[in-house]
Design an enzyme around this catalytic site. Sequence first.
Site, PDB file in Angstrom:
ATOM      1  N   CYS A  23       0.857  -1.095  -0.097  1.00 25.21           N
ATOM      2  CA  CYS A  23       0.162  -0.083   0.006  1.00 25.21           C
ATOM      3  C   CYS A  23       0.738   1.419  -0.005  1.00 25.21           C
ATOM      4  CB  CYS A  23      -1.030  -0.196   1.130  1.00 25.21           C
ATOM      5  SG  CYS A  23      -1.530   1.553   1.707  1.00 25.21           S
ATOM      6  N   CYS A  26       0.139   3.674   2.782  1.00 23.85           N
ATOM      7  CA  CYS A  26       0.746   3.227   4.120  1.00 23.85           C
ATOM      8  C   CYS A  26       2.291   3.433   4.168  1.00 23.85           C
ATOM      9  CB  CYS A  26       0.633   1.634   4.039  1.00 23.85           C
ATOM     10  SG  CYS A  26      -1.050   1.187   4.136  1.00 23.85           S
TER      11      CYS A  26
END
Length: 98
Positions: A23, A26
């Site tokens: 991600c 993230c």
Amino acid sequence: MEKFEDIIKSEKPVLIDFFATWCGPCKMMHPVLEELHEKVGEKARIIKIDIDKNQELSAIYNVRSVPTLMIFQKGELKWRAAGVQPIQLLEQELEKYY
């Protein structure tokens, strides 16, 4: 290894970062959380949980997007947000529970 239930029962606020290695957002949260950890020190814990390795936990807490950040204290969910969050907001939210 500590159990999740024991971690979130802490008197100290615990910020949980539900993330995934694949991600992009993230990855953007990582340095923010490191800086936050330096600022709050021992007043709070910051824990990262990989949703791919902890699918059951992610399902229990209904994590639908990553990053999802949650603050727990004494076993209670106090705050929750999805997406990249600014350090100022995270610091403000944690300060409520010192």
